[in-house]
Design a protein around this motif. Sequence first.
Motif, PDB file in Angstrom:
ATOM      1  N   SER A   1      49.611 105.055  81.617  1.00  0.00           N
ATOM      2  CA  SER A   1      49.404 106.288  82.370  1.00  0.00           C
ATOM      3  C   SER A   1      49.037 105.946  83.804  1.00  0.00           C
ATOM      4  O   SER A   1      48.215 105.060  84.054  1.00  0.00           O
ATOM      5  CB  SER A   1      48.298 107.104  81.719  1.00  0.00           C
ATOM      6  OG  SER A   1      47.688 107.919  82.696  1.00  0.00           O
TER       7      SER A   1
ATOM      8  N   ARG B   1      59.161 119.693  69.553  1.00  0.00           N
ATOM      9  CA  ARG B   1      57.717 119.528  69.829  1.00  0.00           C
ATOM     10  C   ARG B   1      56.893 120.490  68.992  1.00  0.00           C
ATOM     11  O   ARG B   1      55.862 120.122  68.426  1.00  0.00           O
ATOM     12  CB  ARG B   1      57.444 119.769  71.314  1.00  0.00           C
ATOM     13  CG  ARG B   1      57.379 118.493  72.129  1.00  0.00           C
ATOM     14  CD  ARG B   1      56.946 118.786  73.544  1.00  0.00           C
ATOM     15  NE  ARG B   1      55.526 119.137  73.605  1.00  0.00           N
ATOM     16  CZ  ARG B   1      54.552 118.240  73.756  1.00  0.00           C
ATOM     17  NH1 ARG B   1      54.856 116.980  73.910  1.00  0.00           N
ATOM     18  NH2 ARG B   1      53.298 118.623  73.789  1.00  0.00           N
TER      19      ARG B   1
ATOM     20  N   THR C   1      58.259 113.951  67.705  1.00  0.00           N
ATOM     21  CA  THR C   1      58.419 113.396  69.046  1.00  0.00           C
ATOM     22  C   THR C   1      59.890 113.540  69.424  1.00  0.00           C
ATOM     23  O   THR C   1      60.746 112.924  68.793  1.00  0.00           O
ATOM     24  CB  THR C   1      58.037 111.908  69.087  1.00  0.00           C
ATOM     25  OG1 THR C   1      56.691 111.780  68.649  1.00  0.00           O
ATOM     26  CG2 THR C   1      58.172 111.343  70.482  1.00  0.00           C
TER      27      THR C   1
ATOM     28  N   VAL D   1      61.034 116.497  82.114  1.00  0.00           N
ATOM     29  CA  VAL D   1      59.780 115.752  82.108  1.00  0.00           C
ATOM     30  C   VAL D   1      58.598 116.689  81.899  1.00  0.00           C
ATOM     31  O   VAL D   1      57.658 116.376  81.160  1.00  0.00           O
ATOM     32  CB  VAL D   1      59.621 114.977  83.437  1.00  0.00           C
ATOM     33  CG1 VAL D   1      58.217 114.435  83.568  1.00  0.00           C
ATOM     34  CG2 VAL D   1      60.648 113.868  83.528  1.00  0.00           C
ATOM     35  N   ASP D   2      58.674 117.874  82.524  1.00  0.00           N
ATOM     36  CA  ASP D   2      57.558 118.812  82.429  1.00  0.00           C
ATOM     37  C   ASP D   2      57.319 119.306  81.006  1.00  0.00           C
ATOM     38  O   ASP D   2      56.242 119.789  80.690  1.00  0.00           O
ATOM     39  CB  ASP D   2      57.802 120.007  83.364  1.00  0.00           C
ATOM     40  CG  ASP D   2      57.594 119.609  84.819  1.00  0.00           C
ATOM     41  OD1 ASP D   2      56.993 118.535  85.046  1.00  0.00           O
ATOM     42  OD2 ASP D   2      58.046 120.335  85.722  1.00  0.00           O
TER      43      ASP D   2
ATOM     44  N   GLN E   1      57.142 117.390  78.571  1.00  0.00           N
ATOM     45  CA  GLN E   1      56.549 116.230  77.883  1.00  0.00           C
ATOM     46  C   GLN E   1      57.354 115.842  76.640  1.00  0.00           C
ATOM     47  O   GLN E   1      56.837 115.875  75.521  1.00  0.00           O
ATOM     48  CB  GLN E   1      55.104 116.544  77.502  1.00  0.00           C
ATOM     49  CG  GLN E   1      54.263 116.853  78.712  1.00  0.00           C
ATOM     50  CD  GLN E   1      52.802 117.006  78.384  1.00  0.00           C
ATOM     51  OE1 GLN E   1      52.437 117.726  77.464  1.00  0.00           O
ATOM     52  NE2 GLN E   1      51.974 116.318  79.137  1.00  0.00           N
TER      53      GLN E   1
ATOM     54  N   GLN F   1      57.620 110.004  73.986  1.00  0.00           N
ATOM     55  CA  GLN F   1      56.535 109.520  73.133  1.00  0.00           C
ATOM     56  C   GLN F   1      55.305 109.225  73.980  1.00  0.00           C
ATOM     57  O   GLN F   1      55.408 109.015  75.186  1.00  0.00           O
ATOM     58  CB  GLN F   1      56.988 108.269  72.364  1.00  0.00           C
ATOM     59  CG  GLN F   1      56.907 106.943  73.108  1.00  0.00           C
ATOM     60  CD  GLN F   1      58.081 106.658  74.036  1.00  0.00           C
ATOM     61  OE1 GLN F   1      58.804 107.567  74.445  1.00  0.00           O
ATOM     62  NE2 GLN F   1      58.258 105.396  74.383  1.00  0.00           N
ATOM     63  N   ASN F   2      54.158 109.191  73.314  1.00  0.00           N
ATOM     64  CA  ASN F   2      52.916 108.878  74.003  1.00  0.00           C
ATOM     65  C   ASN F   2      52.998 107.526  74.687  1.00  0.00           C
ATOM     66  O   ASN F   2      53.399 106.557  74.075  1.00  0.00           O
ATOM     67  CB  ASN F   2      51.779 108.815  72.978  1.00  0.00           C
ATOM     68  CG  ASN F   2      50.845 109.983  73.135  1.00  0.00           C
ATOM     69  OD1 ASN F   2      50.709 110.515  74.246  1.00  0.00           O
ATOM     70  ND2 ASN F   2      50.225 110.378  72.054  1.00  0.00           N
TER      71      ASN F   2
ATOM     72  N   GLY G   1      55.415 111.782  87.345  1.00  0.00           N
ATOM     73  CA  GLY G   1      54.844 112.919  88.060  1.00  0.00           C
ATOM     74  C   GLY G   1      54.259 112.560  89.410  1.00  0.00           C
ATOM     75  O   GLY G   1      53.546 113.345  90.016  1.00  0.00           O
TER      76      GLY G   1
END
Lengths: 313, 281, 421
Positions: free
Chosen positions: A175, C175, C180, C236-237, C239, C242-243, C402
């Motif tokens: 991140s 989602r 995912t 992208v917004d 989400q 994957q984490n 972002g």
Amino acid sequence: MARRIAITSPIGVAGEAAPQVAVRGPGWDGRFTVLILFLPPALLLFTLFVVLPIGEAAWYSAFNWNGFGRPTNWIGFDNYRFVLETRAFWLALRNNGLIIAVSLAVQLPLALTLALMLAEKFRGAVALRMLFFMPYILAEIATGLIFSFVYDGDYGLVASIWRAFGAEPPHLLASTDTAMLAVLIVVVWKYFGFHMMLFIAALQSLDKNLVEAARIDGATRTQTLRHVVIPLLYPTIRLSVFFAIIGSLQLFDLVMPLTRGGPADSSNTLVSFLYNNGISRMRVGYGSAIGVILFAICVTFAFTYKRWFMRDE
Amino acid sequence: MNSAGARLAFDPAVLFKALFLGLVAIFVLVPLLATLLGGFKSLGELRVNPFGLPAQWEWQNYADILFSARYWQLLRNSLVISTLAVALTLITASMAAFTFAHVRFFGSSMLLSYLTLGLLFPAATAVLPLFIKVRDLGLLDTYFGVALPQVAFSLAMSVLLLRRFFKDIPYELLEAALVDGCSYIKFFRYVTLPLSRPILATVGTITFVNSWNAYLLPLVMLNTDALYPWPLGIMVYQGEYSSEWHLILAFITLTILPTIILFLLAQKHIVAGLTAGAVKG
Amino acid sequence: MRLLGKLGLAAAACLLWASSASADTTVKWLHIEVNPAQVKIWEEVARSYEASHPGVKVEMQFLENEAYKAKLPTILQSKDRPHIIYSWAGGVLKTQIEASVLEDITDSVKSGGYSDTIAPAALAAFTSNGKVYGLPTALSQVGFLYNKDLMAKGNVDASKIKTWDDLLGAVKTLRAAGVTPIVVGGADKWPLHFYWTHLAVRIGGKPAFDAALKGENGGFTGETFQRSGELFKQLVDLQPFQNGFLGFKNPQAVGYFGDGKAAMILAISSFYHTQRALAADKVGLSDDKLGWFDFPTVPGGKGEPSDTLGGITGWLITKGAPKEATDFLKFFISKDVQARLAAGNFIVPVVKGGEAGLNSAFMKQIAANLAKSNYHQNFYDQSLGPSVGRVVNDVTAEIAGGSMSPKDAAKAIEAAYKQGN
């Protein structure tokens, strides 16, 4: 313990008493032999691999060159402009600033506190010293890899702590908000022991009589610490700060296994920025410009620091 | 805290100190122990139990690496490069330092100042031109392409440390020897060097540790994996086994093992060397 | 002492050389293939070549993809360079040709009508000013691989994803269903640049790219490219990834998909196969669980739906390589070997007749897609050359993270393109 700083500037050395005028006589021939045999290897290596490359960096930085063959495309100072226009450069500079800030605000007090605790003799003191010093001798690459495991969002230590609380584990290194923070923690882990050792060495060579005298005069421990011990440590503190700053300007090996400077350039240092944008893309001119900027920062810093903070030594 | 307080059985200061030292010790130890133990776990266990002792000790992870040619080759390459760097540094730096310490000649201080320029900046600043230079010398992808620049960058510090020590050898000793017909070179060989073992060890230690751990120079200069020193090799290994952490952890443990053993065997020397190298000049 | 040093240097150098010189001629072949099944076939081909050509030894060397790209300039300039290296053609190849580190193999390739066996468009990618520097080996297409089970779990019908908005809708539905939606290797950056570039291919088509190269219509700051960034940002917004996607390298991401942890991956068609090798269980997703749909279209876009983004990959012969290297390469890129690789579904072949070997519906579909494509755009990060291409990767990662607006991203690419190199 000598308190001369490692970065003995040319001025410092030149300022020493001039050697006596050599008397020609017995030994001149010997001296001459020594001169022509003993000096050239070091001077040659040094000139070839240290001084010339820095000069060449300045020369190459005026070209747009991909590293094949010879540079031909002269573009003057454009590379410097390109560097300054790159957002990632300023991020890297900011990150170097952050490393310095953390070194001063966290690492230095930590190291000093530990040194004061461990300079006294008690069971286990030496073992703890060694333990705290150990991270410093580990290779940065290994350290980075160990911590990329610690931070791993699936298998890492941090992840399992989060999971124990029933929370979704974060990917700290992935991140843009947390990657640099994670790197900073590793920096402290890796280097505090070195600074602690510097302080311990200094404490052990302190004039014990001064401390004794203060105690006899009725000063409390805190008073002695604040008014006697710490002032006596000032030179070492300045030295420690110096190393923290120079160290931050060189930081690279640690960042590569952790984040490679990412995500999105958020954890680059100046050197990893130089690697990612200059070396790995073989933009020799651009990369050399970054190198010259880094060189200018280092040299300016070394001289200023010496002049302002180490005048009396 | 006054001295009366220090005599109390339960001194809060002592408690605080113990607690603080304990916390820092945990902070340092946990990542290292987790790495060591992680290498003994299976990937599945690592995920659910990264901290504790392995439920089942997977000796295989370590054994596979120890019996692989790859591991030993990496260590051998590192050893070759570091040994080259140490040997060349000690030879060139001690000769130069001897000259600066004992031979008076015009320009001596100027040349010494010139060498100390090397302390001002890290090798990274000039790494691209250095690459071009090494390429032009035909040394890309050779041990020397890595070792020579390492020697060059360690010279400044080494010469200063050695010169300082050499200067403490009484000048009268040299004069007497010269009068007796001993040459400078013989004096260097039979008096200076034997007397200077501690400082040579210090300089050697600093150079060795730096070279053994170095990543950037080998990364830029080498591209045949048969020549890779271990920091490069371990990065390749990590790339290959991207998320098989149990293997990576075992590999990390085994590659830092030599450093840790060396450190435990010669801790006094190493600590003294590394801090002295930093402080003296 | 100096002399001693020199002697030592010479002695050590001798030792180094002694270990490497053995067979009469050694062809050094550097590859980046991670799929052991495919490497095994290559090795067999190499061994059979050695058997029929006594005195020649083919030595395979491996470098990981990212490491290879970063080290390539070093590799090409060292004396001990490999003779055959991997290439994605494009601007990177052009730079290498200009630096004259490659061997001109035109005569050898043209002789005996060999060059006629290869698809002309693919060979052209390795030809410059009428000179041939390497041979193509495979074509690939970028599109979405999906996991049928997970799509079903999220109640998404993949065959209905035709437009960009359909994709966005699918991501939302997935989602909501706790799946995912997409996995991506964001740390390597280039997997992210596929989104931006494929959007540009859909929005502006070939004319937009050609115009940008000439600096017309505002170059890369033109509308097509800004809009690509904006549409990418829309995704992208949501989400969709994957984490920790910015920390995943591509092999990890492909493995993640192979482990069945994400519904989709914007993939190079060859991932169809590599997901098996990279999955934790080394088995991955079987054919019946895998689906493919082409990159969605953008309403009003000037690009044809049949336009494709993908790779034209091949092998280059480096300067000073022995003749045997070219000879082996021709042997390697022959109908037999290509058909064999096609039969294993590793590649979409470039040698005429090689596609006959293809036996999976999946690879046949990719081959058909490529055959009917009139505009096959090579990967931007390769076709734009080493430095501009990397900036495209940088800025798409920044959009994904972002930290950069689509407009600034387009500007950064244009600036890099003007800097040239």
